[in-house]
Design a protein around this motif. Structure first.
Motif, PDB file in Angstrom:
ATOM      1  N   PHE A 234       0.840  -1.201   0.000  1.00 50.73           N
ATOM      2  CA  PHE A 234       0.000   0.000   0.000  1.00 50.73           C
ATOM      3  C   PHE A 234       0.876   1.252   0.000  1.00 50.73           C
ATOM      4  O   PHE A 234       0.649   2.192  -0.764  1.00 50.73           O
ATOM      5  N   LEU A 235       1.887   1.278   0.882  1.00 49.93           N
ATOM      6  CA  LEU A 235       2.754   2.450   0.977  1.00 49.93           C
ATOM      7  C   LEU A 235       3.521   2.690  -0.317  1.00 49.93           C
ATOM      8  O   LEU A 235       3.719   3.837  -0.728  1.00 49.93           O
ATOM      9  N   PHE A 236       3.965   1.620  -0.960  1.00 49.81           N
ATOM     10  CA  PHE A 236       4.696   1.779  -2.215  1.00 49.81           C
ATOM     11  C   PHE A 236       3.828   2.501  -3.245  1.00 49.81           C
ATOM     12  O   PHE A 236       4.287   3.421  -3.934  1.00 49.81           O
ATOM     13  N   VAL A 237       2.573   2.079  -3.349  1.00 49.43           N
ATOM     14  CA  VAL A 237       1.670   2.711  -4.324  1.00 49.43           C
ATOM     15  C   VAL A 237       1.298   4.114  -3.869  1.00 49.43           C
ATOM     16  O   VAL A 237       1.381   5.082  -4.644  1.00 49.43           O
ATOM     17  N   ALA A 238       0.881   4.252  -2.626  1.00 48.84           N
ATOM     18  CA  ALA A 238       0.393   5.550  -2.134  1.00 48.84           C
ATOM     19  C   ALA A 238       1.461   6.631  -2.212  1.00 48.84           C
ATOM     20  O   ALA A 238       1.180   7.779  -2.574  1.00 48.84           O
ATOM     21  N   LEU A 239       2.698   6.267  -1.882  1.00 51.92           N
ATOM     22  CA  LEU A 239       3.775   7.261  -1.895  1.00 51.92           C
ATOM     23  C   LEU A 239       4.169   7.674  -3.307  1.00 51.92           C
ATOM     24  O   LEU A 239       4.784   8.732  -3.496  1.00 51.92           O
ATOM     25  N   LYS A 240       3.817   6.877  -4.293  1.00 53.44           N
ATOM     26  CA  LYS A 240       4.044   7.289  -5.686  1.00 53.44           C
ATOM     27  C   LYS A 240       3.137   8.471  -6.043  1.00 53.44           C
ATOM     28  O   LYS A 240       3.531   9.356  -6.802  1.00 53.44           O
ATOM     29  N   TYR A 241       1.945   8.472  -5.487  1.00 59.70           N
ATOM     30  CA  TYR A 241       0.976   9.516  -5.812  1.00 59.70           C
ATOM     31  C   TYR A 241       0.966  10.649  -4.784  1.00 59.70           C
ATOM     32  O   TYR A 241       0.584  11.782  -5.111  1.00 59.70           O
ATOM     33  N   PHE A 242       1.361  10.342  -3.577  1.00 63.54           N
ATOM     34  CA  PHE A 242       1.384  11.353  -2.510  1.00 63.54           C
ATOM     35  C   PHE A 242       2.752  11.310  -1.805  1.00 63.54           C
ATOM     36  O   PHE A 242       2.857  10.928  -0.639  1.00 63.54           O
ATOM     37  N   PRO A 243       3.819  11.696  -2.508  1.00 65.92           N
ATOM     38  CA  PRO A 243       5.178  11.512  -1.982  1.00 65.92           C
ATOM     39  C   PRO A 243       5.502  12.342  -0.740  1.00 65.92           C
ATOM     40  O   PRO A 243       6.420  11.992   0.004  1.00 65.92           O
ATOM     41  N   ASN A 244       4.779  13.408  -0.512  1.00 65.22           N
ATOM     42  CA  ASN A 244       5.101  14.301   0.608  1.00 65.22           C
ATOM     43  C   ASN A 244       4.202  14.098   1.821  1.00 65.22           C
ATOM     44  O   ASN A 244       4.312  14.836   2.797  1.00 65.22           O
ATOM     45  N   ASN A 272      -3.038   0.490  -7.602  1.00 65.30           N
ATOM     46  CA  ASN A 272      -2.387   1.420  -8.523  1.00 65.30           C
ATOM     47  C   ASN A 272      -3.325   1.806  -9.665  1.00 65.30           C
ATOM     48  O   ASN A 272      -3.416   2.981 -10.041  1.00 65.30           O
ATOM     49  N   LYS A 273      -4.046   0.816 -10.216  1.00 65.22           N
ATOM     50  CA  LYS A 273      -4.972   1.086 -11.310  1.00 65.22           C
ATOM     51  C   LYS A 273      -6.100   2.020 -10.866  1.00 65.22           C
ATOM     52  O   LYS A 273      -6.490   2.940 -11.601  1.00 65.22           O
ATOM     53  N   ALA A 274      -6.615   1.798  -9.636  1.00 71.43           N
ATOM     54  CA  ALA A 274      -7.700   2.641  -9.120  1.00 71.43           C
ATOM     55  C   ALA A 274      -7.256   4.097  -9.011  1.00 71.43           C
ATOM     56  O   ALA A 274      -8.001   5.020  -9.358  1.00 71.43           O
ATOM     57  N   LEU A 275      -6.034   4.305  -8.540  1.00 71.61           N
ATOM     58  CA  LEU A 275      -5.523   5.667  -8.398  1.00 71.61           C
ATOM     59  C   LEU A 275      -5.189   6.264  -9.759  1.00 71.61           C
ATOM     60  O   LEU A 275      -5.482   7.445 -10.025  1.00 71.61           O
ATOM     61  N   GLN A 276      -4.567   5.478 -10.594  1.00 68.44           N
ATOM     62  CA  GLN A 276      -4.143   5.961 -11.915  1.00 68.44           C
ATOM     63  C   GLN A 276      -5.340   6.416 -12.747  1.00 68.44           C
ATOM     64  O   GLN A 276      -5.289   7.456 -13.426  1.00 68.44           O
ATOM     65  N   GLU A 277      -6.416   5.660 -12.688  1.00 69.19           N
ATOM     66  CA  GLU A 277      -7.579   5.943 -13.541  1.00 69.19           C
ATOM     67  C   GLU A 277      -8.536   6.973 -12.948  1.00 69.19           C
ATOM     68  O   GLU A 277      -9.277   7.624 -13.693  1.00 69.19           O
ATOM     69  N   ASN A 278      -8.534   7.139 -11.608  1.00 68.27           N
ATOM     70  CA  ASN A 278      -9.596   7.931 -10.982  1.00 68.27           C
ATOM     71  C   ASN A 278      -9.135   9.140 -10.182  1.00 68.27           C
ATOM     72  O   ASN A 278      -9.959   9.954  -9.768  1.00 68.27           O
ATOM     73  N   LEU A 279      -7.845   9.267  -9.959  1.00 69.77           N
ATOM     74  CA  LEU A 279      -7.372  10.350  -9.089  1.00 69.77           C
ATOM     75  C   LEU A 279      -7.656  11.729  -9.682  1.00 69.77           C
ATOM     76  O   LEU A 279      -8.018  12.660  -8.952  1.00 69.77           O
ATOM     77  N   SER A 280      -7.532  11.858 -10.995  1.00 73.82           N
ATOM     78  CA  SER A 280      -7.802  13.168 -11.614  1.00 73.82           C
ATOM     79  C   SER A 280      -9.266  13.559 -11.429  1.00 73.82           C
ATOM     80  O   SER A 280      -9.593  14.738 -11.231  1.00 73.82           O
ATOM     81  N   HIS A 281     -10.158  12.561 -11.484  1.00 76.42           N
ATOM     82  CA  HIS A 281     -11.587  12.829 -11.263  1.00 76.42           C
ATOM     83  C   HIS A 281     -11.826  13.278  -9.822  1.00 76.42           C
ATOM     84  O   HIS A 281     -12.616  14.191  -9.566  1.00 76.42           O
ATOM     85  N   VAL A 282     -11.134  12.650  -8.874  1.00 70.11           N
ATOM     86  CA  VAL A 282     -11.269  13.033  -7.459  1.00 70.11           C
ATOM     87  C   VAL A 282     -10.720  14.441  -7.237  1.00 70.11           C
ATOM     88  O   VAL A 282     -11.279  15.212  -6.448  1.00 70.11           O
ATOM     89  N   ASP A 283      -9.655  14.795  -7.948  1.00 71.61           N
ATOM     90  CA  ASP A 283      -9.123  16.161  -7.851  1.00 71.61           C
ATOM     91  C   ASP A 283     -10.164  17.175  -8.328  1.00 71.61           C
ATOM     92  O   ASP A 283     -10.281  18.281  -7.778  1.00 71.61           O
ATOM     93  N   THR A 284     -10.930  16.778  -9.330  1.00 72.60           N
ATOM     94  CA  THR A 284     -12.002  17.652  -9.834  1.00 72.60           C
ATOM     95  C   THR A 284     -13.088  17.826  -8.775  1.00 72.60           C
ATOM     96  O   THR A 284     -13.611  18.939  -8.574  1.00 72.60           O
ATOM     97  N   ILE A 285     -13.426  16.731  -8.090  1.00 71.35           N
ATOM     98  CA  ILE A 285     -14.407  16.805  -6.993  1.00 71.35           C
ATOM     99  C   ILE A 285     -13.906  17.745  -5.908  1.00 71.35           C
ATOM    100  O   ILE A 285     -14.661  18.581  -5.381  1.00 71.35           O
ATOM    101  N   GLU A 286     -12.631  17.630  -5.571  1.00 74.84           N
ATOM    102  CA  GLU A 286     -12.032  18.473  -4.527  1.00 74.84           C
ATOM    103  C   GLU A 286     -12.196  19.950  -4.878  1.00 74.84           C
ATOM    104  O   GLU A 286     -12.551  20.771  -4.021  1.00 74.84           O
ATOM    105  N   LYS A 287     -11.949  20.296  -6.132  1.00 74.07           N
ATOM    106  CA  LYS A 287     -12.085  21.694  -6.556  1.00 74.07           C
ATOM    107  C   LYS A 287     -13.553  22.126  -6.551  1.00 74.07           C
ATOM    108  O   LYS A 287     -13.884  23.259  -6.190  1.00 74.07           O
ATOM    109  N   SER A 288     -14.430  21.219  -6.944  1.00 72.79           N
ATOM    110  CA  SER A 288     -15.857  21.553  -7.030  1.00 72.79           C
ATOM    111  C   SER A 288     -16.460  21.854  -5.668  1.00 72.79           C
ATOM    112  O   SER A 288     -17.298  22.758  -5.526  1.00 72.79           O
ATOM    113  N   ILE A 289     -16.059  21.114  -4.649  1.00 69.06           N
ATOM    114  CA  ILE A 289     -16.624  21.325  -3.308  1.00 69.06           C
ATOM    115  C   ILE A 289     -15.796  22.332  -2.505  1.00 69.06           C
ATOM    116  O   ILE A 289     -16.153  22.655  -1.373  1.00 69.06           O
ATOM    117  N   ASN A 290     -14.692  22.796  -3.129  1.00 67.27           N
ATOM    118  CA  ASN A 290     -13.821  23.786  -2.477  1.00 67.27           C
ATOM    119  C   ASN A 290     -13.407  23.337  -1.075  1.00 67.27           C
ATOM    120  O   ASN A 290     -13.507  24.082  -0.098  1.00 67.27           O
TER     121      ASN A 290
END
Length: 327
Positions: A234-244, A272-290
């Motif tokens: 889990f950490l190997f995958v998560a840290l690829k997308y959230f390194p900080n 990894n596939k779940a994050l790769q395919e859907n993270l950009s959509h979740v970022d859009t949700i984050e912006k939409s709900i401010n």
């Protein structure tokens, strides 16, 4: 009243007069030692008057000429103040010893671990016993000068060694009991020793796995698609997308268990596939709900979108509502 009785009376007066100073010293030494790296717990006390007289009478009095007048009992009691420092792992005992050298001069050392390892028929608890006195001229240590001449006896133990020492003191008649009982106590002592070693070995293996994660990330390691998810994968995958982000071990452990309860065969590749395919959509949700979403929440949204049937309960009803409205 003979001379020894007079000496004991003089010691009692001295003990009571010095007790406040010695108690203050206990607090000072506990604070100083407690700040040393790897020390997880520190306790101390001043030996009681009764304990002092008992030790003097048992250990030293038989060898003193009863006609001798200049017997200063306090000079015989170098362990009037006792401190116990506890750490997690056996290898940390000697790290603590090195840390102590910054403040203390070693007067005497007794390594009970080494002593017990050289015997086949003795039982007891392992620990490192040090007789210490403060170094002269310490800078930046408030009140150090007040306690310059006080000797202390420090015992450094692991958590497991400390637990065994407490139980060991509760076992009566250890030296002259029947051989069968001795053997059972030895077996119990050995179990604690094995537990101490295994605890250290497990920690080393965990560090080894964490180092593998860092190495894989540094070298751009491939996703091992068919390997079942665990905390390290889990950490190997998560840290690829959230390194900080600081993924605390307790939260990660609980989160991975939550995922596996919903889908027991979930893999590193699937995460990894779940994050790769859907993270950009979740970022859009984050912006939409401010509203800032932490990585755990983002991963939850990604898992939900990747397989709503399996991961329906990984989001709250409120979160599902937000997702369904913006999807």
């Amino acid at each position: 009243m003979n001379e020894i009785d007079k000496n004991i009376q003089e010691f009692k007066i001295w003990y009571e007069n010095e007790l406040p100073h010695h108690n203050a010293a206990v607090n000072f030494f506990c604070q100083l030692i407690g700040a040393i790296p790897k020390v997880e717990l520190v306790k101390g006390r001043t030996k009681s008057y009764e304990e002092c007289i008992s030790k003097f009478t048992r250990k030293y009095l038989p060898y003193i000429d009863k006609k001798e007048k200049e017997v200063i009992i306090s000079n015989y009691l170098t362990d009037l103040i006792g401190i116990r420092a506890v750490c997690f792992y056996a290898e940390e005992v000697y790290e603590i010893r090195r840390g102590l050298r910054k403040y203390f001069k070693e007067l005497e050392i007794t390594d009970k671990s080494s002593q017990l390892e050289k015997t086949e028929d003795k039982f007891g608890y392992k620990s490192l016993h040090l007789k210490l006195v403060l170094k002269r001229g310490l800078k930046g240590i408030d009140n150090a000068g007040k306690f310059n001449n006080i000797q202390i006896e420090l015992q450094v133990r692991t958590v497991i060694q400390d637990a065994w020492s407490v139980l060991d003191h509760k076992i009566k008649y250890k030296k002259s009991i029947p051989q069968g009982l001795k053997r059972r106590i030895n077996r119990l002592s050995a179990l604690f020793e094995i537990a101490d070693e295994e605890f250290s070995n497990i920690q080393k293996e965990i560090l080894k796995e964490e180092n593998k994660i860092n190495y894989r990330l540094k070298k751009g390691g491939r996703i091992e698609t068919l390997k079942t998810l665990d905390v390290f994968r889990f950490l190997f995958v998560a840290l690829k997308y959230f390194p900080n982000y600081d993924f605390s071990e307790f939260k990660v452990d609980g989160f991975v268990q939550e995922i596996l309860l919903l889908k027991s065969d979930f893999t590193e590749g699937a995460l990894n596939k779940a994050l790769q395919e859907n993270l950009s959509h979740v970022d859009t949700i984050e912006k939409s709900i401010n509203q800032h979403l932490n990585p755990y929440t983002k991963i939850r949204y990604c898992l939900y979108k990747s397989n709503i049937e399996k991961f329906k309960t990984i989001l709250s009803e409120h979160q599902q509502g937000i997702f369904d409205t913006l999807d």
